[in-house]
Design a protein around this motif. Structure first.
Motif, PDB file in Angstrom:
ATOM      1  N   UNK A 113     -12.539   5.428   1.751  1.00  0.00           N
ATOM      2  CA  UNK A 113     -13.958   5.157   2.016  1.00  0.00           C
ATOM      3  C   UNK A 113     -14.859   6.158   1.308  1.00  0.00           C
ATOM      4  N   UNK A 114     -14.388   7.393   1.174  1.00  0.00           N
ATOM      5  CA  UNK A 114     -15.189   8.412   0.493  1.00  0.00           C
ATOM      6  C   UNK A 114     -15.382   8.076  -0.982  1.00  0.00           C
ATOM      7  N   UNK A 115     -14.482   7.291  -1.541  1.00  0.00           N
ATOM      8  CA  UNK A 115     -14.585   6.914  -2.953  1.00  0.00           C
ATOM      9  C   UNK A 115     -15.479   5.699  -3.189  1.00  0.00           C
ATOM     10  N   UNK A 116     -15.788   4.962  -2.133  1.00  0.00           N
ATOM     11  CA  UNK A 116     -16.552   3.725  -2.313  1.00  0.00           C
ATOM     12  C   UNK A 116     -17.976   3.944  -2.837  1.00  0.00           C
ATOM     13  N   UNK A 117     -18.765   4.878  -2.279  1.00  0.00           N
ATOM     14  CA  UNK A 117     -20.132   5.042  -2.815  1.00  0.00           C
ATOM     15  C   UNK A 117     -20.171   5.379  -4.315  1.00  0.00           C
ATOM     16  N   UNK A 118     -19.344   6.328  -4.804  1.00  0.00           N
ATOM     17  CA  UNK A 118     -19.381   6.564  -6.260  1.00  0.00           C
ATOM     18  C   UNK A 118     -18.928   5.347  -7.066  1.00  0.00           C
ATOM     19  N   UNK A 119     -18.010   4.559  -6.519  1.00  0.00           N
ATOM     20  CA  UNK A 119     -17.571   3.355  -7.225  1.00  0.00           C
ATOM     21  C   UNK A 119     -18.691   2.328  -7.310  1.00  0.00           C
ATOM     22  N   UNK A 120     -19.476   2.183  -6.241  1.00  0.00           N
ATOM     23  CA  UNK A 120     -20.606   1.249  -6.248  1.00  0.00           C
ATOM     24  C   UNK A 120     -21.646   1.704  -7.274  1.00  0.00           C
ATOM     25  N   UNK A 121     -21.957   2.994  -7.268  1.00  0.00           N
ATOM     26  CA  UNK A 121     -22.921   3.536  -8.235  1.00  0.00           C
ATOM     27  C   UNK A 121     -22.409   3.312  -9.661  1.00  0.00           C
ATOM     28  N   UNK A 122     -21.136   3.598  -9.886  1.00  0.00           N
ATOM     29  CA  UNK A 122     -20.549   3.400 -11.208  1.00  0.00           C
ATOM     30  C   UNK A 122     -20.605   1.942 -11.643  1.00  0.00           C
ATOM     31  N   UNK A 123     -20.385   1.048 -10.696  1.00  0.00           N
ATOM     32  CA  UNK A 123     -20.428  -0.376 -11.015  1.00  0.00           C
ATOM     33  C   UNK A 123     -21.835  -0.806 -11.419  1.00  0.00           C
ATOM     34  N   UNK A 164     -10.853  -3.911   0.320  1.00  0.00           N
ATOM     35  CA  UNK A 164      -9.816  -4.686   1.000  1.00  0.00           C
ATOM     36  C   UNK A 164      -8.800  -3.762   1.686  1.00  0.00           C
ATOM     37  N   UNK A 165      -8.415  -2.675   1.014  1.00  0.00           N
ATOM     38  CA  UNK A 165      -7.467  -1.728   1.608  1.00  0.00           C
ATOM     39  C   UNK A 165      -8.069  -1.102   2.857  1.00  0.00           C
ATOM     40  N   UNK A 166      -9.322  -0.674   2.771  1.00  0.00           N
ATOM     41  CA  UNK A 166      -9.985  -0.068   3.931  1.00  0.00           C
ATOM     42  C   UNK A 166     -10.052  -1.067   5.080  1.00  0.00           C
ATOM     43  N   UNK A 167     -10.511  -2.274   4.802  1.00  0.00           N
ATOM     44  CA  UNK A 167     -10.630  -3.293   5.860  1.00  0.00           C
ATOM     45  C   UNK A 167      -9.271  -3.604   6.471  1.00  0.00           C
ATOM     46  N   UNK A 168      -8.254  -3.758   5.633  1.00  0.00           N
ATOM     47  CA  UNK A 168      -6.921  -4.076   6.141  1.00  0.00           C
ATOM     48  C   UNK A 168      -6.382  -2.952   7.018  1.00  0.00           C
ATOM     49  N   UNK A 169      -6.509  -1.703   6.559  1.00  0.00           N
ATOM     50  CA  UNK A 169      -5.944  -0.588   7.325  1.00  0.00           C
ATOM     51  C   UNK A 169      -6.709  -0.330   8.618  1.00  0.00           C
ATOM     52  N   UNK A 170      -8.013  -0.563   8.632  1.00  0.00           N
ATOM     53  CA  UNK A 170      -8.761  -0.452   9.895  1.00  0.00           C
ATOM     54  C   UNK A 170      -8.250  -1.500  10.873  1.00  0.00           C
ATOM     55  N   UNK A 208      -2.944   5.349   8.771  1.00  0.00           N
ATOM     56  CA  UNK A 208      -3.957   4.406   8.280  1.00  0.00           C
ATOM     57  C   UNK A 208      -5.358   5.010   8.259  1.00  0.00           C
ATOM     58  N   UNK A 209      -5.663   5.839   9.270  1.00  0.00           N
ATOM     59  CA  UNK A 209      -6.999   6.442   9.325  1.00  0.00           C
ATOM     60  C   UNK A 209      -7.198   7.444   8.191  1.00  0.00           C
ATOM     61  N   UNK A 210      -6.151   8.161   7.834  1.00  0.00           N
ATOM     62  CA  UNK A 210      -6.235   9.091   6.711  1.00  0.00           C
ATOM     63  C   UNK A 210      -6.576   8.336   5.422  1.00  0.00           C
ATOM     64  N   UNK A 211      -5.894   7.233   5.192  1.00  0.00           N
ATOM     65  CA  UNK A 211      -6.150   6.435   3.989  1.00  0.00           C
ATOM     66  C   UNK A 211      -7.541   5.804   4.056  1.00  0.00           C
ATOM     67  N   UNK A 212      -7.939   5.339   5.230  1.00  0.00           N
ATOM     68  CA  UNK A 212      -9.273   4.742   5.395  1.00  0.00           C
ATOM     69  C   UNK A 212     -10.353   5.765   5.048  1.00  0.00           C
ATOM     70  N   UNK A 213     -10.228   6.979   5.574  1.00  0.00           N
ATOM     71  CA  UNK A 213     -11.243   8.003   5.322  1.00  0.00           C
ATOM     72  C   UNK A 213     -11.266   8.391   3.844  1.00  0.00           C
ATOM     73  N   UNK A 259       0.839  -1.195   0.000  1.00  0.00           N
ATOM     74  CA  UNK A 259       0.000   0.000   0.000  1.00  0.00           C
ATOM     75  C   UNK A 259       0.875   1.247   0.000  1.00  0.00           C
ATOM     76  N   UNK A 260       1.931   1.235   0.815  1.00  0.00           N
ATOM     77  CA  UNK A 260       2.848   2.381   0.864  1.00  0.00           C
ATOM     78  C   UNK A 260       3.495   2.593  -0.501  1.00  0.00           C
TER      79      UNK A 260
END
Length: 151
Positions: free
Chosen positions: A110-120, A137-143, A102-107, A10-11
């Motif tokens: 995560x903000x990109x997930x809803x538009x990605x779901x809609x796009x899918x 997976x990245x969000x879950x792993x970093x949390x 990790x929290x910065x990356x999670x936030x 990820x880094x």
């Protein structure tokens, strides 16, 4: 301190992606300053007219009109610069081992997930599905990583 392999990946991704975004921002800025938008649009329009799908043809035309206007190149350079800087900040925070990294990356991810779901759902494709799965997976792993390191 040894980092888990997934965290190192990820880094690396964040640092490479951020650096590439900044290089691309610089290239786009050079195009804008040199007023190369119109010649670039002319050069690319021939290639884009060979696209098979009508929607791709329309998108290509819109892109060429935007590129031909130098103002849009400045906007694109600015957006790429902000994105690259923020992505490098994420990678540096993770590399440094900052508790908030990790929290910065999670936030931000995560903000990109809803538009990605809609796009899918609107335009399903394997690429969109893979990107969505990787980001989840990245969000879950970093949390999980952030909770473990805090404990």
């Amino acid at each position: 301190m040894t980092r888990p392999g997934a965290l190192r990946l990820i880094i690396l991704y964040k640092l490479v992606r951020g650096g590439l975004a900044l290089v691309l921002a610089l290239l786009v800025l050079i195009l804008a300053v040199g007023h190369f938008g119109t010649p670039l649009a002319d050069a690319l329009s021939g290639a884009l007219h060979h696209l098979a799908h009508p929607w791709a043809h329309r998108a290509g035309d819109a892109l060429m009109k935007a590129v031909a206007t130098n103002r849009y190149l400045y906007v694109a350079a600015f957006a790429l610069g902000v994105d690259g800087t923020f992505t490098l900040l994420e990678g540096a925070a993770l590399a440094r081992g900052s508790w908030w990294g990790p929290w910065l990356v999670v936030i931000s991810t995560s903000m990109l997930l809803p538009p990605e779901v809609v796009g899918l759902f609107r335009h399903a494709s394997a690429v969109r599905a893979v990107i969505l799965v990787l980001n989840v997976a990245i969000v879950a792993y970093l949390v999980s990583h952030a909770r473990r390191t805090r404990a």
